[in-house]
Design a protein around this motif. Structure first.
Motif, PDB file in Angstrom:
ATOM      1  N   ILE A 265      -4.166  -4.245  16.596  1.00 49.24           N
ATOM      2  CA  ILE A 265      -4.475  -3.503  15.368  1.00 49.24           C
ATOM      3  C   ILE A 265      -4.756  -2.063  15.783  1.00 49.24           C
ATOM      4  CG2 ILE A 265      -6.024  -3.345  13.387  1.00 49.24           C
ATOM      5  CD1 ILE A 265      -6.527  -6.345  13.645  1.00 49.24           C
ATOM      6  N   ASN A 266      -3.934  -1.160  15.306  1.00 48.72           N
ATOM      7  CA  ASN A 266      -3.981   0.207  15.834  1.00 48.72           C
ATOM      8  C   ASN A 266      -4.485   1.228  14.824  1.00 48.72           C
ATOM      9  OD1 ASN A 266      -2.983  -0.696  18.287  1.00 48.72           O
ATOM     10  ND2 ASN A 266      -0.864  -0.490  17.621  1.00 48.72           N
TER      11      ASN A 266
ATOM     12  N   ALA B  71      -1.920   1.301  11.605  1.00 45.66           N
ATOM     13  CA  ALA B  71      -2.653   1.769  10.418  1.00 45.66           C
ATOM     14  C   ALA B  71      -1.623   2.191   9.370  1.00 45.66           C
ATOM     15  CB  ALA B  71      -3.541   2.944  10.796  1.00 45.66           C
ATOM     16  N   THR B  72      -1.917   1.904   8.117  1.00 41.11           N
ATOM     17  CA  THR B  72      -0.925   2.141   7.062  1.00 41.11           C
ATOM     18  C   THR B  72      -0.530   3.615   6.985  1.00 41.11           C
ATOM     19  OG1 THR B  72      -1.778   0.257   5.853  1.00 41.11           O
ATOM     20  CG2 THR B  72      -0.472   1.833   4.594  1.00 41.11           C
TER      21      THR B  72
ATOM     22  N   LYS C  51       0.074  -4.314  14.396  1.00 39.86           N
ATOM     23  CA  LYS C  51      -0.329  -3.936  13.047  1.00 39.86           C
ATOM     24  C   LYS C  51      -0.796  -2.474  13.097  1.00 39.86           C
ATOM     25  CE  LYS C  51      -3.123  -3.305   9.454  1.00 39.86           C
ATOM     26  NZ  LYS C  51      -2.521  -2.175   8.752  1.00 39.86           N
TER      27      LYS C  51
ATOM     28  N   CYS D  59      -9.367   9.933  19.749  1.00 33.99           N
ATOM     29  CA  CYS D  59     -10.546   9.133  20.102  1.00 33.99           C
ATOM     30  C   CYS D  59     -11.316   9.779  21.245  1.00 33.99           C
ATOM     31  CB  CYS D  59     -10.137   7.717  20.451  1.00 33.99           C
ATOM     32  SG  CYS D  59      -8.754   7.630  21.580  1.00 33.99           S
TER      33      CYS D  59
ATOM     34  N   GLU E   3     -11.749  -0.624  20.799  1.00 26.19           N
ATOM     35  CA  GLU E   3     -11.878   0.784  21.177  1.00 26.19           C
ATOM     36  C   GLU E   3     -12.134   1.507  19.872  1.00 26.19           C
ATOM     37  OE1 GLU E   3     -10.718   4.468  21.498  1.00 26.19           O
ATOM     38  OE2 GLU E   3      -8.770   3.604  22.027  1.00 26.19           O
ATOM     39  N   GLN E   4     -13.332   2.055  19.715  1.00 28.85           N
ATOM     40  CA  GLN E   4     -13.730   2.564  18.402  1.00 28.85           C
ATOM     41  C   GLN E   4     -14.429   3.910  18.539  1.00 28.85           C
ATOM     42  OE1 GLN E   4     -16.072  -1.053  17.768  1.00 28.85           O
ATOM     43  NE2 GLN E   4     -17.942   0.128  18.060  1.00 28.85           N
TER      44      GLN E   4
ATOM     45  N   GLN F 179      -8.637  10.984   4.684  1.00 27.33           N
ATOM     46  CA  GLN F 179      -9.232  11.339   5.974  1.00 27.33           C
ATOM     47  C   GLN F 179      -9.911  12.706   5.873  1.00 27.33           C
ATOM     48  OE1 GLN F 179      -9.534   9.226   8.289  1.00 27.33           O
ATOM     49  NE2 GLN F 179     -10.439  10.575   9.843  1.00 27.33           N
TER      50      GLN F 179
ATOM     51  N   THR G 233     -14.875  -1.301  10.951  1.00 28.36           N
ATOM     52  CA  THR G 233     -13.824  -2.325  10.865  1.00 28.36           C
ATOM     53  C   THR G 233     -13.911  -3.250  12.075  1.00 28.36           C
ATOM     54  OG1 THR G 233     -12.436  -0.684   9.776  1.00 28.36           O
ATOM     55  CG2 THR G 233     -11.336  -2.672  10.523  1.00 28.36           C
TER      56      THR G 233
ATOM     57  N   SER H  35     -12.133   2.252  13.497  1.00 24.38           N
ATOM     58  CA  SER H  35     -13.537   2.594  13.252  1.00 24.38           C
ATOM     59  C   SER H  35     -14.474   1.468  13.693  1.00 24.38           C
ATOM     60  CB  SER H  35     -13.736   2.878  11.767  1.00 24.38           C
ATOM     61  OG  SER H  35     -13.542   1.698  11.041  1.00 24.38           O
TER      62      SER H  35
ATOM     63  N   GLU I 250     -19.357  10.590  13.883  1.00 23.27           N
ATOM     64  CA  GLU I 250     -18.057  11.038  14.376  1.00 23.27           C
ATOM     65  C   GLU I 250     -17.228  11.568  13.215  1.00 23.27           C
ATOM     66  OE1 GLU I 250     -15.110   8.148  15.643  1.00 23.27           O
ATOM     67  OE2 GLU I 250     -14.469   9.472  17.255  1.00 23.27           O
TER      68      GLU I 250
ATOM     69  N   PHE J 157      -4.600   5.160  13.082  1.00 26.79           N
ATOM     70  CA  PHE J 157      -3.538   5.988  12.505  1.00 26.79           C
ATOM     71  C   PHE J 157      -3.126   7.147  13.394  1.00 26.79           C
ATOM     72  CE2 PHE J 157      -7.519   7.917  10.995  1.00 26.79           C
ATOM     73  CZ  PHE J 157      -7.324   9.219  11.436  1.00 26.79           C
TER      74      PHE J 157
ATOM     75  N   ARG K  16       0.854  -1.194   0.000  1.00 30.75           N
ATOM     76  CA  ARG K  16       0.000   0.000   0.000  1.00 30.75           C
ATOM     77  C   ARG K  16       0.886   1.238   0.000  1.00 30.75           C
ATOM     78  NH1 ARG K  16      -4.057  -2.305   4.758  1.00 30.75           N
ATOM     79  NH2 ARG K  16      -4.515  -4.230   3.653  1.00 30.75           N
TER      80      ARG K  16
HETATM   81  P1  NDP Z   1      -9.952   1.750  10.366  1.00 27.41           P
HETATM   82  O1  NDP Z   1     -10.992   1.069  11.144  1.00 27.41           O
HETATM   83  O2  NDP Z   1     -10.095   1.837   8.918  1.00 27.41           O
HETATM   84  O3  NDP Z   1      -8.548   1.094  10.639  1.00 27.41           O
HETATM   85  C1  NDP Z   1      -8.103   0.791  11.943  1.00 27.41           C
HETATM   86  C2  NDP Z   1      -7.046  -0.270  11.856  1.00 27.41           C
HETATM   87  O4  NDP Z   1      -7.618  -1.461  11.337  1.00 27.41           O
HETATM   88  C3  NDP Z   1      -5.904   0.083  10.915  1.00 27.41           C
HETATM   89  O5  NDP Z   1      -4.714  -0.435  11.408  1.00 27.41           O
HETATM   90  C4  NDP Z   1      -6.294  -0.651   9.651  1.00 27.41           C
HETATM   91  O6  NDP Z   1      -5.204  -0.913   8.807  1.00 27.41           O
HETATM   92  C5  NDP Z   1      -6.849  -1.926  10.236  1.00 27.41           C
HETATM   93  N1  NDP Z   1      -7.689  -2.683   9.366  1.00 27.41           N
HETATM   94  C6  NDP Z   1      -8.638  -2.233   8.521  1.00 27.41           C
HETATM   95  N2  NDP Z   1      -9.224  -3.260   7.905  1.00 27.41           N
HETATM   96  C7  NDP Z   1      -8.621  -4.377   8.367  1.00 27.41           C
HETATM   97  C8  NDP Z   1      -8.775  -5.777   8.090  1.00 27.41           C
HETATM   98  N3  NDP Z   1      -9.678  -6.213   7.230  1.00 27.41           N
HETATM   99  N4  NDP Z   1      -7.989  -6.640   8.719  1.00 27.41           N
HETATM  100  C9  NDP Z   1      -7.060  -6.224   9.607  1.00 27.41           C
HETATM  101  N5  NDP Z   1      -6.871  -4.932   9.899  1.00 27.41           N
HETATM  102  C10 NDP Z   1      -7.643  -4.020   9.288  1.00 27.41           C
HETATM  103  O7  NDP Z   1      -9.769   3.123  11.012  1.00 27.41           O
HETATM  104  P2  NDP Z   1      -8.806   4.301  10.580  1.00 27.41           P
HETATM  105  O8  NDP Z   1      -7.577   4.211  11.420  1.00 27.41           O
HETATM  106  O9  NDP Z   1      -8.592   4.415   9.127  1.00 27.41           O
HETATM  107  O10 NDP Z   1      -9.719   5.458  11.010  1.00 27.41           O
HETATM  108  C11 NDP Z   1     -10.951   5.591  10.364  1.00 27.41           C
HETATM  109  C12 NDP Z   1     -11.966   6.114  11.307  1.00 27.41           C
HETATM  110  O11 NDP Z   1     -11.972   5.360  12.511  1.00 27.41           O
HETATM  111  C13 NDP Z   1     -11.715   7.504  11.751  1.00 27.41           C
HETATM  112  O12 NDP Z   1     -12.132   8.393  10.805  1.00 27.41           O
HETATM  113  C14 NDP Z   1     -12.515   7.534  13.017  1.00 27.41           C
HETATM  114  O13 NDP Z   1     -13.855   7.805  12.745  1.00 27.41           O
HETATM  115  C15 NDP Z   1     -12.378   6.174  13.568  1.00 27.41           C
HETATM  116  N6  NDP Z   1     -11.386   6.109  14.620  1.00 27.41           N
HETATM  117  C16 NDP Z   1     -11.837   6.111  15.863  1.00 27.41           C
HETATM  118  C17 NDP Z   1     -10.975   6.048  16.896  1.00 27.41           C
HETATM  119  C18 NDP Z   1     -11.490   6.026  18.255  1.00 27.41           C
HETATM  120  O14 NDP Z   1     -10.845   5.476  19.117  1.00 27.41           O
HETATM  121  N7  NDP Z   1     -12.629   6.618  18.533  1.00 27.41           N
HETATM  122  C19 NDP Z   1      -9.516   6.015  16.723  1.00 27.41           C
HETATM  123  C20 NDP Z   1      -9.148   6.038  15.337  1.00 27.41           C
HETATM  124  C21 NDP Z   1     -10.068   6.038  14.343  1.00 27.41           C
HETATM  125  P3  NDP Z   1      -4.999  -0.073   7.447  1.00 27.41           P
HETATM  126  O15 NDP Z   1      -4.732   1.316   7.861  1.00 27.41           O
HETATM  127  O16 NDP Z   1      -3.839  -0.728   6.822  1.00 27.41           O
HETATM  128  O17 NDP Z   1      -6.268  -0.215   6.688  1.00 27.41           O
END
Ligand code: NDP
Length: 676
Positions: free
Chosen positions: A156-157, A185-186, A183, A297, A258-259, A344, A238, A235, A402, A159, A22
């Motif tokens: 799985i963390n 976030a990319t 793991k 978050c 934690e989402q 984003q 996910t 999110s 959010e 970004f 990626r």
């Molecule tokens: P995502 O849910 O897209 O990604 C979170 C993690 O999951 C990343 O490391 C991602 O990797 C990984 N991931 C995604 N799909 C898979 C899969 N199929 N298998 C394994 N790992 C996977 O969240 P983002 O970090 O992109 O953030 C998006 C949204 O999440 C934000 O806009 C926000 O709304 C919310 N968020 C909420 C938080 C909170 O604690 N409240 C904290 C951070 C985000 P990769 O990046 O490689 O896809």
């Protein structure tokens, strides 16, 4: 331009990106500068390496050894902060943002290192709670213990915190004795990779304790079983997709999530304009909206204020937002950097548009705002946007959408009940704050909204100088929340370590429990030492080693002398008739502290020796009144030993005082420091 390779670290090797990699773009310029991920990554091999090498090595260490390892890693990372700060600019983070991420992460390692040594044993089994007596005579007992899970923790963390996000999960995992596959976030994995490189290069971690996947995880989650843990931040979508996979459900694999969280901050009914609380509220909201460009978050998404103060609050927050310098994160003077990526940015603008369906934007126009030192079109910049929702009761989206950026909505409330109902419309949140000086407001909010929140933060003029901030999760306190926030819990001190261990109820005789827990259980075999235990060094004392004292009679003279000497002339010790009118006493009784002092007099060995200090006692109970004429004696048993330094350790002694009938009159745990 040559692209940087952000590698994975698998079974002891760094694996460069390959097929399926990626791309990663600079948050400030939008330019792709790196790739990460490799479909050929041997994730089954990583799992086996973690279990076979990392887990085995970590479990061979005691809790204290692992805690010392965390401290050493923290000290090592402290020397790599500048490189991490520099790399973080590419994620849009300012230096102040990175301090939260990098210093915050290292601080979390230190905190767990310290808690591990203070609150966990220098052994392999963590004892949870007190011994439960299950039989009539105490020959069959129960005790909960925790032992490390034998699998791997997959982290799985998100970004937003590439370093803290990793370290806040790694610290409790490694302390528990479990290896991890991280793991990130990319979008920000280049920062995590640099941090992992520093940890691996330090040589402080056993082989297999930490591995890293940049890019996709392949079928790793399908290879896990009941000894593994998935700990996820990101999110809700996910989280739902991953945790509802049949393999995860069928095998009851622990999934900590934690989402999304629509955190609220409430201006208390007492905090009118002109009060220090009003100013504090505005300052906290502004800070939460702009730190990390709102990508936290715990950021405040909903701002609840008494109806009468809606306008002053909008004006005050808008004025502060207007003065916020947005720009290149590495530029001096920049207060708010960029979002992590243009993807984003699109997401935040889309979500802001949804919120705009129910609320009016009162500050911040994404089409017209200034960015210093960077191209606003190319970078992932957005202005802080403040909305006002006039009818929060009927509105839906402001409570469930959010926008993960500097976006927040002001809502009025008519009374505290309505405020709490609105706060709870978040459907479960990580944190809510209330700025109030009224203790009754705090009490009502705790009862009315505590059940919907992982953390409640109260602040006012009395606490503000020391308050840690609405948005700061702390290693000592729980981070997580019910419902929409994921239903998980992280950190919270040793609570967080337990997520990576199995709690088992052990049943057995006192000797069996003593052998398992390395703590003497009441009723277990007493060991007769070769000499008085106070003459024996820390290393020589055995668990269960016991001293039985001779007897001493308590006289009326003793009681009177003690009363006048200490000034404790309480009627129960001095006035026979008054004491007899008390339902607990037959007449005048000895002071509990007199008994305690006599106990010391009965068990100490006076000569200079290995006992260095008496550092306290726990669990003191007086069970039976002692009247003049009673003969008492003491039993002192080594219950538990904890080495603190190479030179000395803490000994906990189980002490019981009995009378001439063999009845217990007092019991406690004595702590001493003993030379090694
Ligand atoms: P995502 O849910 O897209 O990604 C979170 C993690 O999951 C990343 O490391 C991602 O990797 C990984 N991931 C995604 N799909 C898979 C899969 N199929 N298998 C394994 N790992 C996977 O969240 P983002 O970090 O992109 O953030 C998006 C949204 O999440 C934000 O806009 C926000 O709304 C919310 N968020 C909420 C938080 C909170 O604690 N409240 C904290 C951070 C985000 P990769 O990046 O490689 O896809």
């Amino acid at each position: 331009m040559t692209l940087q390779h952000i590698s994975s670290y698998a079974h002891g090797e760094w694996i460069a990106p390959g097929s399926g990699a990626r791309t990663i773009a600079d948050a400030v310029t939008g330019e792709v500068f790196a790739t990460a991920g490799n479909d050929a990554l041997d994730v089954a091999g990583m799992r086996d390496f973690a279990r076979g090498k990392g887990g085995a090595a970590l479990r061979a260490m005691t809790f204290h050894e692992r805690a010392r390892m965390l401290k050493a890693v923290a000290l090592h990372l402290d020397g790599h902060k500048d490189a991490l700060y520099r790399l973080s600019y590419r994620t849009g983070a300012t230096l102040a943002d990175s301090r939260i991420d990098i210093d915050g992460g290292i601080g979390t390692l230190f905190a767990f290192a310290s808690k591990g040594r203070r609150e966990m044993p220098d052994g392999h089994v963590y004892v949870d709670g007190d011994v439960e007596r299950l039989g009539r005579t105490g020959r069959f007992l129960g005790q909960h213990v925790h032992t490390p899970l034998r699998g791997v923790a997959v982290h799985i963390n998100a970004f937003n915190f590439p370093v803290w996000g990793m370290l806040e999960k790694l610290a409790p995992t490694l302390l528990a004795g479990m290896p991890a596959i991280v793991k990130p976030a990319t979008a920000s994995c280049h920062v995590t990779e640099l941090c992992v490189r520093a940890m691996i290069d330090s040589g402080l971690l056993p082989e297999g304790a930490v591995q890293l996947i940049t890019g996709g995880t392949g079928n790793l989650l399908d290879l896990l079983d009941c000894q593994d843990v998935v700990s996820f931040t990101g999110s809700a979508d996910t989280a739902f997709a991953l945790r509802s996979a049949p393999h995860i459900l069928r095998n009851s694999i622990r999934f900590v999530a934690e989402q999304d969280s629509l955190n609220a901050s409430v201006l208390g009914p007492d905090a009118a304009p002109g009060t220090p609380e009003f100013d504090l509220f505005v300052k906290e909201v502004h800070r939460e909206m702009t730190t990390k460009a709102g990508q936290k978050c715990t950021a405040i998404r909903r701002i609840l204020v008494p109806d009468a103060h809606v306008q002053p609050v909008i004006e005050a927050i808008s004025a502060r937002l207007a003065g916020t310098v947005i720009g290149a994160p590495d530029l001096d003077g920049t207060q708010m950097g960029a979002l992590v990526s243009n993807a984003q940015k699109r997401d935040v603008l889309d979500k802001a548009a949804i919120i705009a369906g129910e609320a009016e934007r009162v500050h911040g126009d994404p089409e017209a705002f200034e960015v210093s030192g960077a191209d606003a079109e190319k970078g992932a910049f957005v202005p802080p946007m403040l909305f006002h929702c006039a009818d929060p009761e009927r509105a839906e989206r402001v409570h469930d959408t959010e926008a993960f950026g500097p976006v927040s909505t002001v809502m009025g409330y008519r009374d505290l009940d309505q405020a709490m109902a609105l706060v709870n419309r978040g459907g479960g949140s990580l944190v809510a704050s209330v700025i109030t000086r009224d203790p009754e407001v705090a009490r009502r909010v705790t009862l009315g909204a505590g059940a919907f929140h992982g953390r409640l933060y109260f602040n006012n003029r009395d606490s503000m100088a020391e308050a840690t901030g609405h948005g700061s999760p702390l290693p000592h306190l729980v981070h997580g929340g019910p419902g929409r926030a994921g239903g998980g819990e992280e950190m919270g001190g040793i609570r967080g370590v337990k997520h990576y261990m199995q709690r088992t109820a052990i049943q057995g005789s006192p000797d069996i429990l003593t052998a398992i827990t390395d703590q003497w259980a009441p009723g277990a075999t007493e060991i007769e030492g070769p000499a008085h235990p106070f003459t024996r060094r820390f290393g020589e004392l055995e668990i269960g080693e016991t001293f039985h004292s001779g007897e001493r009679q308590v006289t009326l003279d003793d009681i009177e002398h003690f009363a006048h000497f200490t000034g404790d002339t309480f009627y129960a010790h001095m006035d026979d008739d008054a004491a007899a009118r008390n339902p607990f006493f037959p007449g005048r009784v000895a002071h509990g502290y007199l008994l305690l002092s006599f106990a010391a007099g009965l068990f100490v060995e006076p000569d200079e020796g290995p006992v260095l200090a008496n550092t306290g006692l726990d669990g003191l109970r007086f069970m039976k009144p002692v009247t003049a004429g009673t003969r008492i004696k003491v039993r002192l048993t080594v219950r538990k030993k904890t080495r603190r330094t190479p030179d000395y350790g803490e000994v906990r002694w189980h002490v019981t005082l009995t009378d001439q009938d063999g009845d217990k009159v007092g019991e406690y745990e004595l702590h001493t420091m003993n030379a090694y």
